[in-house]
Design a protein around this motif. Structure first.
Motif, PDB file in Angstrom:
ATOM      1  N   VAL A 418       0.867  -1.182   0.000  1.00 27.34           N
ATOM      2  CA  VAL A 418       0.000   0.000   0.000  1.00 27.34           C
ATOM      3  C   VAL A 418       0.902   1.230   0.000  1.00 27.34           C
ATOM      4  O   VAL A 418       2.064   1.174   0.405  1.00 27.34           O
ATOM      5  CB  VAL A 418      -0.937   0.044   1.230  1.00 27.34           C
ATOM      6  CG1 VAL A 418      -1.906  -1.120   1.209  1.00 27.34           C
ATOM      7  CG2 VAL A 418      -0.146   0.088   2.528  1.00 27.34           C
ATOM      8  N   LYS A 419       0.345   2.357  -0.451  1.00 28.23           N
ATOM      9  CA  LYS A 419       1.063   3.621  -0.409  1.00 28.23           C
ATOM     10  C   LYS A 419       0.414   4.498   0.659  1.00 28.23           C
ATOM     11  O   LYS A 419      -0.775   4.806   0.578  1.00 28.23           O
ATOM     12  CB  LYS A 419       1.021   4.331  -1.766  1.00 28.23           C
ATOM     13  CG  LYS A 419       1.964   5.531  -1.844  1.00 28.23           C
ATOM     14  CD  LYS A 419       2.047   6.071  -3.268  1.00 28.23           C
ATOM     15  CE  LYS A 419       3.083   7.191  -3.361  1.00 28.23           C
ATOM     16  NZ  LYS A 419       3.182   7.726  -4.733  1.00 28.23           N
ATOM     17  N   CYS A 420       1.209   4.885   1.646  1.00 26.02           N
ATOM     18  CA  CYS A 420       0.635   5.603   2.785  1.00 26.02           C
ATOM     19  C   CYS A 420       1.732   6.373   3.500  1.00 26.02           C
ATOM     20  O   CYS A 420       2.927   6.261   3.171  1.00 26.02           O
ATOM     21  CB  CYS A 420      -0.028   4.623   3.757  1.00 26.02           C
ATOM     22  SG  CYS A 420       1.149   3.471   4.509  1.00 26.02           S
ATOM     23  N   ASP A 421       1.315   7.163   4.484  1.00 24.19           N
ATOM     24  CA  ASP A 421       2.261   7.775   5.408  1.00 24.19           C
ATOM     25  C   ASP A 421       2.528   6.732   6.497  1.00 24.19           C
ATOM     26  O   ASP A 421       1.652   6.413   7.307  1.00 24.19           O
ATOM     27  CB  ASP A 421       1.685   9.053   6.023  1.00 24.19           C
ATOM     28  CG  ASP A 421       2.694   9.772   6.905  1.00 24.19           C
ATOM     29  OD1 ASP A 421       3.149   9.154   7.890  1.00 24.19           O
ATOM     30  OD2 ASP A 421       3.019  10.933   6.619  1.00 24.19           O
ATOM     31  N   ARG A 422       3.724   6.202   6.506  1.00 24.65           N
ATOM     32  CA  ARG A 422       4.046   5.083   7.389  1.00 24.65           C
ATOM     33  C   ARG A 422       3.804   5.430   8.864  1.00 24.65           C
ATOM     34  O   ARG A 422       3.232   4.646   9.621  1.00 24.65           O
ATOM     35  CB  ARG A 422       5.510   4.677   7.176  1.00 24.65           C
ATOM     36  CG  ARG A 422       5.943   3.466   7.983  1.00 24.65           C
ATOM     37  CD  ARG A 422       7.434   3.199   7.825  1.00 24.65           C
ATOM     38  NE  ARG A 422       7.816   1.993   8.544  1.00 24.65           N
ATOM     39  CZ  ARG A 422       7.871   0.779   8.015  1.00 24.65           C
ATOM     40  NH1 ARG A 422       7.539   0.609   6.737  1.00 24.65           N
ATOM     41  NH2 ARG A 422       8.226  -0.255   8.741  1.00 24.65           N
ATOM     42  N   VAL A 423       4.252   6.605   9.262  1.00 27.37           N
ATOM     43  CA  VAL A 423       4.119   7.004  10.662  1.00 27.37           C
ATOM     44  C   VAL A 423       2.658   7.182  11.040  1.00 27.37           C
ATOM     45  O   VAL A 423       2.219   6.782  12.126  1.00 27.37           O
ATOM     46  CB  VAL A 423       4.923   8.295  10.925  1.00 27.37           C
ATOM     47  CG1 VAL A 423       4.687   8.803  12.343  1.00 27.37           C
ATOM     48  CG2 VAL A 423       6.409   8.046  10.700  1.00 27.37           C
ATOM     49  N   GLU A 424       1.874   7.769  10.127  1.00 26.79           N
ATOM     50  CA  GLU A 424       0.457   7.991  10.427  1.00 26.79           C
ATOM     51  C   GLU A 424      -0.291   6.669  10.536  1.00 26.79           C
ATOM     52  O   GLU A 424      -1.135   6.488  11.419  1.00 26.79           O
ATOM     53  CB  GLU A 424      -0.165   8.872   9.344  1.00 26.79           C
ATOM     54  CG  GLU A 424      -1.523   9.422   9.721  1.00 26.79           C
ATOM     55  CD  GLU A 424      -1.963  10.545   8.803  1.00 26.79           C
ATOM     56  OE1 GLU A 424      -2.997  11.156   9.081  1.00 26.79           O
ATOM     57  OE2 GLU A 424      -1.261  10.805   7.808  1.00 26.79           O
ATOM     58  N   SER A 536      -9.282  -1.035   5.257  1.00 28.36           N
ATOM     59  CA  SER A 536      -9.009  -1.427   3.876  1.00 28.36           C
ATOM     60  C   SER A 536      -8.319  -0.269   3.163  1.00 28.36           C
ATOM     61  O   SER A 536      -8.795   0.864   3.186  1.00 28.36           O
ATOM     62  CB  SER A 536     -10.307  -1.798   3.159  1.00 28.36           C
ATOM     63  OG  SER A 536     -11.219  -0.715   3.182  1.00 28.36           O
ATOM     64  N   LEU A 537      -7.166  -0.570   2.543  1.00 29.93           N
ATOM     65  CA  LEU A 537      -6.376   0.424   1.817  1.00 29.93           C
ATOM     66  C   LEU A 537      -6.174  -0.047   0.384  1.00 29.93           C
ATOM     67  O   LEU A 537      -5.985  -1.247   0.139  1.00 29.93           O
ATOM     68  CB  LEU A 537      -5.015   0.625   2.496  1.00 29.93           C
ATOM     69  CG  LEU A 537      -5.046   1.183   3.920  1.00 29.93           C
ATOM     70  CD1 LEU A 537      -3.646   1.149   4.530  1.00 29.93           C
ATOM     71  CD2 LEU A 537      -5.598   2.594   3.940  1.00 29.93           C
ATOM     72  N   PRO A 538      -6.206   0.883  -0.595  1.00 30.29           N
ATOM     73  CA  PRO A 538      -6.018   0.479  -1.995  1.00 30.29           C
ATOM     74  C   PRO A 538      -4.704  -0.256  -2.183  1.00 30.29           C
ATOM     75  O   PRO A 538      -3.649   0.163  -1.666  1.00 30.29           O
ATOM     76  CB  PRO A 538      -6.026   1.813  -2.744  1.00 30.29           C
ATOM     77  CG  PRO A 538      -6.774   2.744  -1.848  1.00 30.29           C
ATOM     78  CD  PRO A 538      -6.449   2.330  -0.451  1.00 30.29           C
ATOM     79  N   ALA A 539      -4.760  -1.355  -2.899  1.00 28.20           N
ATOM     80  CA  ALA A 539      -3.538  -2.125  -3.177  1.00 28.20           C
ATOM     81  C   ALA A 539      -2.658  -1.340  -4.138  1.00 28.20           C
ATOM     82  O   ALA A 539      -3.139  -0.799  -5.131  1.00 28.20           O
ATOM     83  CB  ALA A 539      -3.902  -3.486  -3.764  1.00 28.20           C
ATOM     84  N   TYR A 540      -1.353  -1.272  -3.817  1.00 20.65           N
ATOM     85  CA  TYR A 540      -0.412  -0.554  -4.673  1.00 20.65           C
ATOM     86  C   TYR A 540       0.081  -1.503  -5.750  1.00 20.65           C
ATOM     87  O   TYR A 540       0.501  -2.628  -5.485  1.00 20.65           O
ATOM     88  CB  TYR A 540       0.751  -0.023  -3.833  1.00 20.65           C
ATOM     89  CG  TYR A 540       1.610   0.976  -4.559  1.00 20.65           C
ATOM     90  CD1 TYR A 540       1.123   2.232  -4.879  1.00 20.65           C
ATOM     91  CD2 TYR A 540       2.910   0.649  -4.942  1.00 20.65           C
ATOM     92  CE1 TYR A 540       1.909   3.150  -5.551  1.00 20.65           C
ATOM     93  CE2 TYR A 540       3.710   1.565  -5.611  1.00 20.65           C
ATOM     94  CZ  TYR A 540       3.202   2.815  -5.917  1.00 20.65           C
ATOM     95  OH  TYR A 540       3.981   3.719  -6.580  1.00 20.65           O
TER      96      TYR A 540
END
Length: 689
Positions: A418-424, A536-540
């Protein structure tokens, strides 16, 4: 008239005879006549005295009639005034003799005349008593009066009137009463419309009245509380000593102000700011007025401000620590890089060096998390593999979970990117796991499980197309959430925890963070069985992570002949390590320890590239870069920073200035230096996202 006895008359007659006929005897007839004459004289004297008293009484009555506080008038069946008193003349400014030529309707304003005429007709048809409130005109120009008019119909006609009947009216001045009533009505409207809660009790603290705000805040209706004691709101949070002190202060100072935790009808507790004032009569309190408002949300906001201030202080401290600590980590990474380049290292040595590098990377991530916690880092999107992410999460945060709780992972067989802010994302998981641990208090065999599922299908509500997503599920076997609260858990400030255990912002923040990543968070809970949160997070699609948010372009071998690198950093160890690494790649290296010395070196020697720390004594890296570009605008400059980007000046909008955060991998620095040296105008691919 008085009836005199025969003895009294004979006594009077004998006295008269002695006065007039001394020495001669009267005949019987003379004596009877004399007695009769005496009786008449006595009666006449009494009549004169009675008439004088009656006239005096009439004068008194007339005075009271004309000087009464009430106006009197009588009218005929047409409404024409026949008699009236001086009070009416004074109120209207019209003399009595003129009033007798007017009609009663003329004394009032047109708006009131219709009402009076209607009542007048009723009185003519059915003798009765009627009252009405009218405004009396005043021809003298003095202030108007509001009067209560009472009409009385009678078939008898006073002697001073001619005709078959009359209507009598009394007018009472109620101007002051109406003013007071208006003031009370206004006060009542203010009381009901104010946003502050008001409660009024008698001297025995029995509730007499409450306003609308009281009912809205407490949930009680006015009918439910009138006649009861304010203790109906007691939460049990305060002991008897608290209330004894409150009443002592109230009686001694005449008022009391403070904060009380009370309970609403629903059972929900709230904090109110309360002020109590007694109302005195003859020196004794007869009423108590309590004014309060719910400050629960304000206290939560104040707590947030205080927390933000604390975090700001922590952030300043963390920023200073991060600068020095990141310099140390950069030095460690650089030395590890140099050692790894040594030939003939044993497998065991290489394994230990790899462990040291892993610890260095972990320390670097911890610093970034600290700065993220204190809100000193901007959002940084990276590609994250969820299985590896939760493994590291479990290692880092197991200490935050009670030792009796089983903390397990259920990972997917396939990688889940996934693409995200890791810390958040880490903060979201931490909030959910801590909430789960609180729900496990008193549970036998408590358990928290984080599960990962990859490449699941969901329908995009906008396009209607099926899309892939990856799932993080956090399960616990705790107390669960009641059905009536399921719709409220994501609302800001909603919490079921005790005061001081939470602000009610954790889940609302998590909801917003997941939505900002393009994902969704779903709650599934059964009271008494446990709770699950599904993220649920969009698959990268690209299964290759970006290193530290920078896209490094791989370069072919570039000749370093003649390239002179000027390193400016107040950390001598880092200067030495970077110098050794660059010299190992045949760069010529010059090291200095502050910005002014670097500027002087630049003016005296040939420099191909400047590698400078952002924060140094005497002259910082960005100030140094600006000064050098005034002389040579195309000199490549790389600014190193151990701080967050918010702690340093913004990067100059210049195609020949780059930024790299400490600690960085030596390979990353080498690739960046190579790219900078071959930089041509317009090539900005190495700029930070």
């Amino acid at each position: 008239m008085r009836d005199y006895s025969e003895a009294e008359l004979r006594q009077k007659a004998s006295e008269s005879i002695r006065d007039k006929l001394i020495g001669r005897e009267l005949t019987d007839v003379e004596e009877e006549l004399l007695i009769y004459q005496t009786e008449l004289e006595m009666q006449n004297q009494e009549l004169r005295e009675t008439q004088e008293r009656t006239e005096q009484l009439n004068r008194q009555l007339n005075w009271f009639y004309n000087h009464a506080q009430v106006a009197y008038l009588s009218v005929d069946h047409g409404g024409k005034i026949k008699i009236c008193n001086e009070t009416l003349a004074a109120w209207t400014g019209i003399p009595v003799f003129e009033l007798k030529h007017k009609y009663i309707f003329d004394l009032f304003y047109e708006a009131d005349q219709l009402l009076l005429r209607n009542i007048f007709r009723v009185l003519l048809k059915r003798p009765d008593s009627h009252k009405m409130e009218l405004k009396l005109k005043n021809d003298a120009g003095t202030s108007e009066r509001v009067v209560m008019v009472q009409g009385i119909a009678s078939e008898a006609t006073p002697p001073v009137l001619d005709g078959d009947g009359f209507l009598s009216f009394t007018l009472s001045d109620i101007t002051e009463h109406v003013r007071v009533r208006s003031t009370l009505d206004l006060a009542s409207q203010v009381l009901q419309s104010t946003s502050e809660c008001v409660i009024i009790t008698d001297a025995n603290t029995t509730i007499l009245d409450v306003n609308k705000a009281f009912c809205e805040i407490t949930g009680y209706s006015k009918e439910e509380v009138i006649g009861r004691k304010p203790s109906i709101l007691s939460s049990g949070k305060h002991n008897r000593t608290f209330y004894e002190r409150m009443w002592t202060d109230l009686n001694n100072s005449g008022h009391w102000r403070g904060r009380i935790t009370n309970r609403k009808k629903s059972g929900e507790t709230y904090i109110e700011e309360l002020a109590i004032h007694p109302v005195y009569e003859h020196g004794d309190p007869v009423y108590y007025i309590g004014i309060f408002y719910d400050i629960s949300e304000r206290m939560a906001a104040e707590e947030m401000v205080q927390r933000a201030q604390r975090l700001e202080s922590v952030g300043t401290l963390v920023g200073g620590i991060a600068h020095n600590f990141n310099n140390m980590l950069a030095g460690i990474s650089g030395n590890l890089y140099l050692v790894n380049r040594q030939p003939e290292l044993t497998d065991k040595t290489q394994e230990k060096l790899q462990r040291i590098q892993m610890l260095t990377d972990s320390a670097s991530e911890m610093i970034r998390q600290l700065m993220a916690f204190s809100r000193q880092t901007p959002k940084k999107l990276t590609v994250v593999e969820l299985n590896e992410f939760v493994r590291q999460f479990q290692l880092l945060h197991s200490a935050a979970i009670a030792s009796n709780i089983e903390f397990e992972l259920d990972l997917s067989e396939e990688q889940a990117w996934v693409k995200c802010d890791r810390v958040e994302l880490e903060q979201v998981l931490l909030n959910l796991v801590i909430n789960a641990s609180h729900a496990l208090r008193g549970i036998e065999a408590p358990r928290i499980k984080i599960a990962i599922a990859s490449d699941l299908d969901e329908v995009n509500l906008d396009s209607g197309a099926s899309e892939k997503y990856n799932l993080i599920a956090i399960h616990d076997n705790g107390c669960g959430i009641p059905n009536e609260l399921l719709d409220k858990v994501f609302e800001p400030f909603f919490t079921t925890k005790e005061q001081g255990e939470g602000t009610g912002l954790g889940l609302s923040t998590a909801y917003g963070s997941v939505a900002a990543m393009g994902g969704q968070i779903q709650l599934i809970s059964t009271e008494g069985k446990g709770t699950s949160f599904h993220i649920s997070l969009p698959a990268y699609k690209e299964m290759k992570p970006l290193r530290d948010g920078l896209e490094i372009r791989q370069q072919s071998n570039v000749s370093t002949d003649g390239a002179v690198i000027l390193i400016a950093d107040d950390n001598e160890m880092l200067c030495e390590v970077m110098s050794d690494i660059l010299q190992d790649y045949d760069y010529t290296v010059i090291t200095v320890n502050n910005g002014k010395e670097a500027l002087r070196t630049f003016t005296e020697q040939h420099v191909s590239l400047l590698l400078t720390d952002a924060v140094m004594p005497e002259m910082g890296g960005f100030e140094l870069a600006s000064a050098i570009h005034k002389e040579n605008s195309q000199l490549p400059i790389i600014v190193m920073s151990g701080y967050s980007s918010e702690f340093v000046d913004p990067i100059v909008d210049d195609a020949f200035i780059w930024r790299i955060d400490k600690p960085f991998a030596p390979e990353q620095a080498l690739q960046l230096i190579q790219q900078c040296l071959q930089q041509t105008a317009g090539d900005l691919s190495m700029r930070e996202e």
